[in-house]
Motif scaffolding. Structure first.
Motif, mmCIF file in Angstrom:
data_model
loop_
_atom_site.group_PDB
_atom_site.id
_atom_site.type_symbol
_atom_site.label_atom_id
_atom_site.label_comp_id
_atom_site.label_asym_id
_atom_site.label_seq_id
_atom_site.Cartn_x
_atom_site.Cartn_y
_atom_site.Cartn_z
ATOM 1 N N MET A 129 0.823 -1.156 0.008
ATOM 2 C CA MET A 129 0.097 0.058 0.036
ATOM 3 C C MET A 129 0.827 1.343 0.012
ATOM 4 O O MET A 129 1.874 1.312 0.510
ATOM 5 C CB MET A 129 -0.765 0.125 1.224
ATOM 6 C CG MET A 129 -1.964 -0.958 1.396
ATOM 7 S SD MET A 129 -3.287 -0.728 2.643
ATOM 8 C CE MET A 129 -2.302 -1.294 3.901
ATOM 9 N N LYS A 130 0.298 2.386 -0.711
ATOM 10 C CA LYS A 130 1.156 3.642 -0.582
ATOM 11 C C LYS A 130 0.290 4.647 0.386
ATOM 12 O O LYS A 130 -1.023 4.501 0.199
ATOM 13 C CB LYS A 130 1.321 3.942 -1.993
ATOM 14 C CG LYS A 130 2.366 3.194 -2.899
ATOM 15 C CD LYS A 130 2.419 3.680 -4.196
ATOM 16 C CE LYS A 130 3.227 2.936 -5.036
ATOM 17 N NZ LYS A 130 3.523 3.235 -6.319
ATOM 18 N N PHE A 131 0.913 5.398 1.137
ATOM 19 C CA PHE A 131 0.252 6.262 1.956
ATOM 20 C C PHE A 131 0.309 7.650 1.843
ATOM 21 O O PHE A 131 1.226 8.143 1.261
ATOM 22 C CB PHE A 131 0.605 5.865 3.505
ATOM 23 C CG PHE A 131 0.555 4.400 3.846
ATOM 24 C CD1 PHE A 131 -0.824 4.054 4.272
ATOM 25 C CD2 PHE A 131 1.466 3.442 3.684
ATOM 26 C CE1 PHE A 131 -1.192 2.656 4.507
ATOM 27 C CE2 PHE A 131 1.170 2.203 4.056
ATOM 28 C CZ PHE A 131 -0.128 1.591 4.530
ATOM 29 N N GLY A 132 -0.663 8.311 2.159
ATOM 30 C CA GLY A 132 -0.341 10.050 2.172
ATOM 31 C C GLY A 132 -1.559 10.544 2.951
ATOM 32 O O GLY A 132 -2.547 9.839 3.523
ATOM 33 N N LEU A 133 -1.554 11.948 3.261
ATOM 34 C CA LEU A 133 -2.488 12.516 3.848
ATOM 35 C C LEU A 133 -3.460 13.220 2.792
ATOM 36 O O LEU A 133 -2.976 13.776 1.688
ATOM 37 C CB LEU A 133 -2.023 13.601 4.600
ATOM 38 C CG LEU A 133 -1.381 13.185 5.980
ATOM 39 C CD1 LEU A 133 -0.809 14.433 6.781
ATOM 40 C CD2 LEU A 133 -2.307 12.667 6.834
ATOM 41 N N LEU A 134 -4.725 13.536 2.956
ATOM 42 C CA LEU A 134 -5.578 14.077 2.149
ATOM 43 C C LEU A 134 -6.718 15.067 2.892
ATOM 44 O O LEU A 134 -7.188 14.423 3.868
ATOM 45 C CB LEU A 134 -6.344 12.704 1.400
ATOM 46 C CG LEU A 134 -7.469 13.112 0.567
ATOM 47 C CD1 LEU A 134 -6.895 14.128 -0.663
ATOM 48 C CD2 LEU A 134 -8.291 12.169 0.113
ATOM 49 N N HIS A 135 -6.952 15.863 2.304
ATOM 50 C CA HIS A 135 -8.068 16.703 2.859
ATOM 51 C C HIS A 135 -9.034 16.788 1.928
ATOM 52 O O HIS A 135 -8.971 17.409 0.886
ATOM 53 C CB HIS A 135 -7.505 18.340 3.082
ATOM 54 C CG HIS A 135 -8.848 19.126 3.734
ATOM 55 N ND1 HIS A 135 -9.285 19.080 4.985
ATOM 56 C CD2 HIS A 135 -9.502 20.040 2.951
ATOM 57 C CE1 HIS A 135 -10.221 19.900 5.027
ATOM 58 N NE2 HIS A 135 -10.164 20.437 4.001
ATOM 59 N N THR A 136 -10.293 16.345 2.199
ATOM 60 C CA THR A 136 -11.384 16.504 1.320
ATOM 61 C C THR A 136 -12.439 17.686 1.910
ATOM 62 O O THR A 136 -12.730 18.112 2.787
ATOM 63 C CB THR A 136 -12.204 15.029 1.234
ATOM 64 O OG1 THR A 136 -12.822 14.987 2.491
ATOM 65 C CG2 THR A 136 -11.173 13.982 0.927
#
Length: 279
Positions: A129-136
């Motif tokens: 898996m690849k991870f990151g931060l996301l603001h929606t």
């Protein structure tokens, strides 16, 4: 199992059951993949929905019977699952441009061929898996809900997706309504039982069909994981939550969301994005 082989098994299942009731759940189970993932892969391969493909195959087989048998048109209609002579005639005319009776007299049109899965894409493989931060920003969805157990031990989630996707066939969606969501709702989760929602993104003012629920997801931050095909859904949840916590993130008591986005990389590799709400 390679995706081409999985999908070909699904096609074989469809062919063997054209005179029976066929659900997305049964087809996806035969393919060995989840219902929403199968739906996306099939549409990517054919440019059409599973329901539309099955309808055309049934009409094609009915055309064979019209040309090669003495069965009555009514019996042919009922054999392939049409509820009446009129419904069959309208569907047949849309495909062949003529009524069943006229087709039987002329028999000049070739029946529609079945689909064979042939891969023209290089085999791709990702194991992590690849991870990151996301603001929606906030967004609205509409869908169906069910009570489920971890991790879908009773098949309720798969059957919910099957019912939801079948109903989508009858809804007039806008061209930008392409993203589907699976939501593990945090409210009322007890003893491993929770509410799950299969949904599609909508405009907040869209009228929804009776029986469906509309929900608004507030603007928030997520720890995002791209989930490759070789990682199971339970392992994806456990891995993403565990890794987020190891980095010091606090998991919020909000819905966890599976995002089935047709534009997200390659659906042959990445089944979905997993969004874990964090502070």
């Amino acid at each position: 199992m390679p995706k081409e082989q999985s999908l070909q098994r699904a096609m074989e299942y469809i062919e063997k059951n054209l005179t029976n009731d066929i659900s997305y759940f049964d087809i996806a189970r035969e393919a060995g993949i989840s219902v929403p993932h199968f739906y996306r892969l099939f549409k990517r391969l054919t440019g059409d929905t599973v329901g539309a493909y099955i309808l055309r195959r049934r009409i094609s087989m009915a055309a064979n019977d019209l040309a090669d048998s003495d069965k009555s048109i009514v019996n042919i209609a009922f054999e392939y699952g049409f509820e009446s002579h009129d419904v069959f005639t309208r569907a047949f005319s849309r495909v062949y441009g003529m009524s069943p009776s006229k087709y039987r007299k002329s028999s000049t049109s070739a029946p529609l061929k079945r689909l064979t899965v042939i891969s023209d894409q290089p085999v791709m493989d990702e194991h992590q898996m690849k991870f990151g931060l996301l603001h929606t920003e906030g967004f609205a969805v509409a869908g169906l809900e069910c009570r489920a157990v971890q991790w879908d031990g009773d098949g309720a989630i798969g059957k919910l997706w099957s019912e939801f996707l079948a109903r989508l066939e009858k809804i007039e969606l806008t061209p930008d309504a392409v993203t589907m969501y699976g939501m593990c709702e945090h409210e009322g989760c007890k003893d491993g039982v929770f509410t799950y929602m299969a949904a599609i993104g909508i405009n907040s003012f869209t009228e929804i069909p009776p029986g469906m629920t509309k929900k608004f997801i507030t603007p928030q931050n997520f720890f995002q994981a791209s989930v490759p095909d070789r990682i199971s859904t339970p392992d994806a949840y456990a891995g993403a939550i565990g890794y987020a916590r190891s980095l010091g993130y606090v998991i919020k008591d909000n819905d966890m969301i599976e995002v089935y986005d047709g534009t997200f990389k390659n659906p042959d590799v990445n089944r979905f994005r997993l969004l874990i709400p964090v502070m």
